[in-house]
Design a protein around this motif. Structure first.
Motif, short mmCIF file in Angstrom:
data_model
loop_
_atom_site.label_atom_id
_atom_site.label_comp_id
_atom_site.label_asym_id
_atom_site.label_seq_id
_atom_site.Cartn_x
_atom_site.Cartn_y
_atom_site.Cartn_z
N ILE A 413 0.75 -1.31 -0.06
CA ILE A 413 0.07 -0.09 -0.17
C ILE A 413 0.81 1.38 -0.02
CG2 ILE A 413 -1.95 1.41 1.07
CD1 ILE A 413 -2.50 -1.62 -0.08
N CYS A 414 0.91 1.96 -1.09
CA CYS A 414 1.65 3.03 -1.14
C CYS A 414 1.13 4.51 -1.09
CB CYS A 414 2.37 3.18 -2.35
SG CYS A 414 3.57 1.68 -2.60
N GLY A 415 -0.42 4.38 -1.46
CA GLY A 415 -1.27 5.63 -1.43
C GLY A 415 -0.99 6.74 -2.53
N ASP A 416 0.21 7.02 -2.35
CA ASP A 416 0.39 8.35 -3.67
C ASP A 416 1.46 7.84 -4.81
OD1 ASP A 416 3.29 9.45 -2.80
OD2 ASP A 416 2.05 9.21 -0.94
N MET A 417 1.30 8.52 -5.95
CA MET A 417 2.46 8.15 -6.97
C MET A 417 3.67 8.11 -6.42
SD MET A 417 2.16 7.02 -9.92
CE MET A 417 0.43 7.64 -10.78
N ALA A 418 4.24 9.15 -5.82
CA ALA A 418 5.74 9.37 -5.49
C ALA A 418 6.28 8.19 -4.86
CB ALA A 418 5.89 10.64 -4.69
N THR A 419 5.44 7.80 -3.71
CA THR A 419 5.84 6.52 -2.90
C THR A 419 6.03 5.40 -3.90
OG1 THR A 419 4.98 7.76 -0.93
CG2 THR A 419 5.42 5.23 -0.77
N ALA A 420 4.90 5.18 -4.64
CA ALA A 420 4.82 4.09 -5.45
C ALA A 420 5.90 4.03 -6.56
CB ALA A 420 3.47 3.91 -6.31
N VAL A 421 6.15 4.99 -7.16
CA VAL A 421 7.49 4.83 -7.94
C VAL A 421 8.74 4.71 -7.31
CG1 VAL A 421 8.68 6.43 -9.61
CG2 VAL A 421 6.10 6.39 -9.74
N ARG A 422 8.82 5.51 -6.31
CA ARG A 422 10.05 5.26 -5.38
C ARG A 422 10.48 3.63 -5.21
NH1 ARG A 422 9.00 8.27 -1.68
NH2 ARG A 422 8.79 6.90 -0.04
N ARG A 423 9.26 3.32 -4.56
CA ARG A 423 9.38 1.87 -4.02
C ARG A 423 9.68 1.02 -5.05
NH1 ARG A 423 10.88 -0.06 -1.18
NH2 ARG A 423 9.79 -1.80 -0.62
N ALA A 424 8.94 0.85 -6.03
CA ALA A 424 9.07 0.22 -7.48
C ALA A 424 10.54 0.25 -7.80
CB ALA A 424 7.80 0.46 -8.29
N ALA A 425 10.76 1.35 -8.06
CA ALA A 425 12.01 1.50 -8.62
C ALA A 425 13.31 0.94 -7.93
CB ALA A 425 12.45 3.12 -8.70
N GLU A 426 13.13 0.92 -6.32
CA GLU A 426 14.00 0.52 -5.60
C GLU A 426 14.08 -1.04 -5.54
OE1 GLU A 426 12.65 2.11 -1.77
OE2 GLU A 426 13.79 4.14 -2.06
N ASP A 427 12.93 -1.61 -5.84
CA ASP A 427 12.64 -3.11 -5.80
C ASP A 427 13.09 -3.66 -7.11
OD1 ASP A 427 11.76 -3.10 -3.28
OD2 ASP A 427 9.60 -3.22 -3.66
N ALA A 428 12.88 -2.83 -7.97
CA ALA A 428 13.12 -3.68 -9.40
C ALA A 428 14.43 -4.07 -9.98
CB ALA A 428 12.50 -2.40 -10.56
N GLU A 429 14.51 -5.14 -10.56
CA GLU A 429 15.82 -5.93 -11.08
C GLU A 429 15.86 -5.79 -12.43
OE1 GLU A 429 15.57 -9.84 -9.39
OE2 GLU A 429 15.28 -9.13 -7.34
#
Length: 467
Positions: A413-429
């Motif tokens: 659960i990220c809620g807002d776009m900034a959090t979602a993009v940051r978390r997805a980019a951190e996790d992505a391989e």
């Protein structure tokens, strides 16, 4: 501008003064009619008054009885879920309803065309998903080949706002069900049906009404050629209704499932587009390396655009070159860049489950940003694409509730776009794709899907700058 013909001196009501409504008022006045305008929004009324238009409450007094026609903007319901009060007053008074698309087809052709070597043509594209990409592809291919063309309707300019057509020009119109449902004249030279999936069901009182609105584009005027996506039963049915026989080449059947229909067909299978006529393959194009057209759904769009351009007389090589040079549309499978072998794709236009599913199927392993106002029917139909999802990052005011419908995959659960993009980019391989394909409307956090996509693109730009 296309001046409205056949209404000189007539008083015509214009309900709704957004882009299409105000343009319709101008085109009516330019053609000698007398528009009477109304919008519930006071600023819209003031804008019309500033241009010298008569503004009056069309449901008040005896105004309706003075009107020859009522032109209704697409966002205003005329039947379901219930008619707008002004529309209801027009129905009771026997005033003819129409919209800007009907006025366009009523007024497009005229005597000056007798001087043209090649009369202009109109291509109209409708369907649930892929309308914009298919329309833009047709326009791009024609323009790249040197043929004069304009793009309008639900994309680009309003239909009455286009320039007067030139010799041999092709006008490409994207038309929504809201536009085809009410237009009194629908006479394109070529009509395209991409596909059908549940959407706008409240506006059309169910899937049957929604399909009927799309079908009007083919039934009202009878196009010279029809390009029909046959991957759903509605498309198969429509092609069957329009063709006199299996070999009738006035109907071009299109499929991204790779199964050629009878007669003239254009199909895509394993990334290869193939044109078949009279049982023989006549051309083939490799679509696999076209980054702006990923996945089977975009290959279907490419097939439809190819079919239209072939019907217009374009050579296969010219069409192939246009497909390869196509840069894509904002918010529709829009490639934004890569970092460390991770791609970022903006498909904010994937506002329903079917379009989001097609986006999920287009990439092998995905960090998926999704969420917003969930539409009718839930998210169960996404199941075939969830195997491609490494993790979902859920946005929206009701993100926890949305995530509960995503079974069998990891969610955050990220809620807002900034959090979602940051978390997805951190996790992505390496080899993965960070994909915005919300499967929901945007209105809980944004004015429209464009604003949502712009926010995603801005957040991605920050991530790419940090690399």
């Amino acid at each position: 501008m296309i001046s409205v013909r056949g209404m000189v001196g007539a008083r015509v009501g214009v309900l709704g003064l957004g882009r299409s409504g105000l343009t319709a008022a101008r085109a009516l006045r330019d053609g000698g009619a007398k528009p009477v305008c109304w919008d519930d929004n006071s600023s819209a009324r003031e804008a019309a008054e500033a241009e010298g238009f008569e503004v009056a409450d069309l449901a008040a007094g005896a105004i309706m009885e003075t009107l020859a026609r009522l032109v209704v903007s697409p966002g205003i319901p005329h039947l379901y879920p219930r008619p707008n009060p002004v529309v209801l007053a027009a129905l009771r008074a026997g005033v003819t309803l129409d919209n800007d698309v009907g006025l366009f087809f009523q007024s497009f052709g005229h005597g000056a065309w007798n001087a043209f070597d090649t009369p202009p043509k109109v291509v109209a594209v409708t369907g649930s998903n892929g309308k914009s990409t298919t329309s833009a592809l047709i326009h791009h291919i024609l323009r790249e080949s040197g043929r004069p063309t304009q793009l309008a309707g639900n994309i680009g300019r309003g239909v009455l706002d286009i320039d007067l057509p030139r010799d041999g020009e092709v006008i490409v119109l994207e038309l929504s069900s809201y536009q085809t449902d009410l237009a009194r004249a629908l006479t394109p030279d070529i009509a395209v049906f991409t596909n059908l999936s549940p959407d706008h069901l409240d506006r059309h009182a169910g899937l049957g009404g929604y399909f009927a609105a799309k079908r009007r584009l083919f039934a009202e005027g009878g196009p010279d050629r029809a390009v029909i996506g046959i991957d759903e039963v509605e498309g198969l049915y429509l092609a069957n209704q329009l063709a006199e026989s299996a070999s009738d080449d006035r109907v071009i059947r299109v499929s991204s499932g790779g199964q050629p229909g009878p007669g003239w067909s254009v199909t895509a299978r394993k990334g290869f587009l193939a044109e078949r006529r009279k049982g023989r393959q006549v051309d083939s194009i490799d679509l696999r390396d076209i980054a702006s057209l990923p996945g089977a759904h975009n290959h279907q769009n490419a097939c439809a655009a190819y079919a239209v351009c072939r019907a217009l007389g374009q050579a296969p090589k010219s069409i192939a070159a246009g497909l390869r040079s196509y840069g894509g549309l904002p918010h529709r499978s829009q490639y934004l860049g890569a970092r460390g072998g991770v791609g970022f794709v903006n498909d904010s236009k994937a506002t329903n489950v079917d379009s989001a599913l097609q986006a999920l199927l287009a990439f092998p392993r995905i960090r998926w940003i999704c969420g917003g106002l969930m539409k009718e029917g839930g998210l169960e139909a996404l199941a075939p694409g969830l195997g491609h999802v490494a993790k979902a990052y859920v946005i929206g005011r009701e993100a926890p509730g949305f995530a509960l419908h995503l079974t069998g995959i990891e969610t955050e659960i990220c809620g807002d776009m900034a959090t979602a993009v940051r978390r997805a980019a951190e996790d992505a391989e390496e080899g993965e794709t960070v994909l915005l394909a919300p499967a929901a409307a945007s209105f809980d956090q944004y004015d429209n899907f464009e604003r949502r996509g712009e926010d995603f693109a801005a957040q991605v730009a920050q991530v790419l700058q940090e690399s």
